[in-house]
Design an enzyme around this catalytic site. Structure first.
Site, PDB file in Angstrom:
ATOM      1  N   GLN A   1      44.934  13.031   3.023  1.00  0.00           N
ATOM      2  CA  GLN A   1      46.148  13.727   2.543  1.00  0.00           C
ATOM      3  C   GLN A   1      45.937  15.366   1.646  1.00  0.00           C
ATOM      4  O   GLN A   1      44.966  14.505   0.340  1.00  0.00           O
ATOM      5  CB  GLN A   1      46.820  13.053   2.444  1.00  0.00           C
ATOM      6  CG  GLN A   1      48.715  14.035   2.430  1.00  0.00           C
ATOM      7  CD  GLN A   1      49.516  12.722   2.928  1.00  0.00           C
ATOM      8  OE1 GLN A   1      49.400  11.529   2.987  1.00  0.00           O
ATOM      9  NE2 GLN A   1      50.668  12.959   2.680  1.00  0.00           N
TER      10      GLN A   1
ATOM     11  N   ARG B   1      51.846   3.710   7.969  1.00  0.00           N
ATOM     12  CA  ARG B   1      51.141   3.783   7.105  1.00  0.00           C
ATOM     13  C   ARG B   1      52.039   4.852   6.177  1.00  0.00           C
ATOM     14  O   ARG B   1      52.181   4.720   4.422  1.00  0.00           O
ATOM     15  CB  ARG B   1      49.722   3.621   6.682  1.00  0.00           C
ATOM     16  CG  ARG B   1      49.358   4.171   5.692  1.00  0.00           C
ATOM     17  CD  ARG B   1      47.958   4.973   5.356  1.00  0.00           C
ATOM     18  NE  ARG B   1      46.753   4.552   4.473  1.00  0.00           N
ATOM     19  CZ  ARG B   1      46.480   5.632   3.548  1.00  0.00           C
ATOM     20  NH1 ARG B   1      46.732   6.738   4.055  1.00  0.00           N
ATOM     21  NH2 ARG B   1      45.784   5.659   2.618  1.00  0.00           N
TER      22      ARG B   1
ATOM     23  N   GLN C   1      43.434  -0.734  -0.044  1.00  0.00           N
ATOM     24  CA  GLN C   1      42.620   1.321  -0.925  1.00  0.00           C
ATOM     25  C   GLN C   1      44.483   1.922  -1.029  1.00  0.00           C
ATOM     26  O   GLN C   1      44.249   2.754  -2.185  1.00  0.00           O
ATOM     27  CB  GLN C   1      42.641   1.703   0.448  1.00  0.00           C
ATOM     28  CG  GLN C   1      42.045   3.251   0.247  1.00  0.00           C
ATOM     29  CD  GLN C   1      42.380   3.451   1.706  1.00  0.00           C
ATOM     30  OE1 GLN C   1      43.662   4.112   1.700  1.00  0.00           O
ATOM     31  NE2 GLN C   1      41.478   4.778   2.790  1.00  0.00           N
TER      32      GLN C   1
ATOM     33  N   SER D   1      40.524   8.650   1.461  1.00  0.00           N
ATOM     34  CA  SER D   1      41.479   7.975   1.828  1.00  0.00           C
ATOM     35  C   SER D   1      42.279   7.410   2.837  1.00  0.00           C
ATOM     36  O   SER D   1      41.675   6.842   3.623  1.00  0.00           O
ATOM     37  CB  SER D   1      42.814   8.626   0.784  1.00  0.00           C
ATOM     38  OG  SER D   1      43.415   7.996   0.956  1.00  0.00           O
ATOM     39  N   LEU D   2      43.261   8.308   3.194  1.00  0.00           N
ATOM     40  CA  LEU D   2      43.599   8.648   4.979  1.00  0.00           C
ATOM     41  C   LEU D   2      42.296   8.586   5.875  1.00  0.00           C
ATOM     42  O   LEU D   2      42.304   8.477   7.346  1.00  0.00           O
ATOM     43  CB  LEU D   2      44.666  10.093   4.574  1.00  0.00           C
ATOM     44  CG  LEU D   2      44.812  10.087   6.484  1.00  0.00           C
ATOM     45  CD1 LEU D   2      45.274   9.254   7.577  1.00  0.00           C
ATOM     46  CD2 LEU D   2      45.638  11.467   6.008  1.00  0.00           C
TER      47      LEU D   2
ATOM     48  N   HIS E   1      47.726   5.981  -4.012  1.00  0.00           N
ATOM     49  CA  HIS E   1      47.172   4.396  -5.052  1.00  0.00           C
ATOM     50  C   HIS E   1      47.387   4.505  -6.599  1.00  0.00           C
ATOM     51  O   HIS E   1      46.008   4.312  -7.403  1.00  0.00           O
ATOM     52  CB  HIS E   1      45.819   5.156  -5.007  1.00  0.00           C
ATOM     53  CG  HIS E   1      44.924   6.387  -3.628  1.00  0.00           C
ATOM     54  ND1 HIS E   1      44.694   4.906  -2.790  1.00  0.00           N
ATOM     55  CD2 HIS E   1      45.385   7.394  -3.698  1.00  0.00           C
ATOM     56  CE1 HIS E   1      44.816   5.674  -1.122  1.00  0.00           C
ATOM     57  NE2 HIS E   1      44.108   6.900  -1.645  1.00  0.00           N
TER      58      HIS E   1
END
Length: 322
Positions: free
Chosen positions: A22, A126, A261, A101-102, A212
């Site tokens: 993202q 999510r 995560q 991440s994503l 996070h």
């Protein structure tokens, strides 16, 4: 008679593919590639059928694209569309995959661990879980530049302990000297003040949710339930995951890493060091933009990285690989 190997030959360059997360989204991303490669529109049509929304149209609308529940499937779809182009072009299989991440969902999908349809549904949920976790909370993220990782962690701890109501922690260890912090606005602003007092920079980021950090614990629990309904397959290519910057081989380990995560930091610098330790010579950034390629230049052991979201960039990569 056996023939001795030619020691003068240069060994083939080991490659890995990395998938952005993202913040890499741009309006009309992959549009240029779509004019030359049918995989782009076909992949977006596939994702739109899963979501029941016209994801390609959403990518042309900045306001909707930047809503987390749409940003995440849009970025994943862009990455997998480009991955499908690369599959037709690459003459050898990458040694490793990883995603920021994503982007980890894109990597797992590319590795065959989860189906594309399941990945689209998962990241859409999510995004919803993340937004729902912070309803009514004033949140923020900021990039801290020029401080060591441990020093940033200490400043976050000091803010949490000494500023009333502060919730803040290190969210992304992106490269040496670049750490993103995340939390509620009180906590992040306290860290920004502390960073500025050291003479270094802290830049507020435009984000809709604080990824996070501890505020994401409710989202982690909801995601864990969603993951229980997804079938996981053996990876065709090893995926280095964010949680511990290592390859998880079991379905249970992969799910746990994905769950944790959300509320734990992304260890991207460590992931890049792992790539260097595994003698990766070329990174291919598979998705929108070139954020990860720029980060690759700033690692302790830089690896040349090639973005692929524009026709000229893709052509450059193929020229290098040939």
């Amino acid at each position: 008679m056996a023939v001795a190997p030619d020691s003068t030959k240069t060994p083939p360059t080991r490659i890995a593919v990395i998938f952005p997360g993202q913040g890499s989204q741009t309006v009309a991303m992959t549009s240029e590639l779509a004019e030359h490669y049918p995989q782009i529109k076909d992949t977006f049509a596939e994702a739109s059928a899963v979501l029941g929304e016209d994801l390609w149209a959403i990518c042309q609308d900045e306001e909707r694209l930047n809503q987390t529940q749409y940003t995440q499937p849009a970025l994943l779809t862009a990455s997998i569309a480009i991955w499908r182009i690369l599959q037709d072009k690459l003459t050898k299989t990458p040694c490793y995959l990883a995603g920021h991440s994503l982007g980890e969902y894109s990597a797992l999908c590319a590795a065959g661990v989860i189906s594309f349809a399941d990945a689209v549904k998962l990241v859409h949920k999510r995004g919803q879980f993340m937004q729902e976790a912070v309803v009514g909370i004033d949140t923020a993220m900021a990039a801290v530049l020029g401080l060591e990782d441990a020093r940033v962690e200490t400043l976050c701890e000091q803010a949490t302990e000494h500023v009333d109501g502060a919730i803040v922690g290190a969210a992304n260890f992106n490269s040496p000297g670049q750490v993103v912090v995340s939390g509620n606005a009180i906590g992040v602003n306290a860290v920004i003040d502390k960073v500025q007092n050291t003479g270094k920079k802290a830049i507020p980021l435009k984000v809709s949710v604080p990824s996070h950090c501890a505020l994401m614990h409710p989202a982690s629990r909801a995601l864990a339930e969603a993951l229980d309904n997804i079938e996981f397959e053996q990876a065709a290519i090893p995926v280095i995951q964010n949680r511990h910057a290592r390859v998880e081989s079991s379905a249970l380990g992969i799910k746990q890493a994905l769950t944790e995560q959300l509320s734990e930091p992304v260890l991207w610098s460590k992931t890049m060091q792992e790539m260097a330790d595994k003698q990766i010579g070329i990174l291919i950034e598979c998705g929108s933009g070139n954020v990860l390629s720029n980060l690759a230049k700033r690692q302790a052991e830089p690896i040349t990285s090639y973005p692929t979201d524009k026709l000229a960039r893709l052509d450059k990569l193929m020229e290098v690989l040939s």
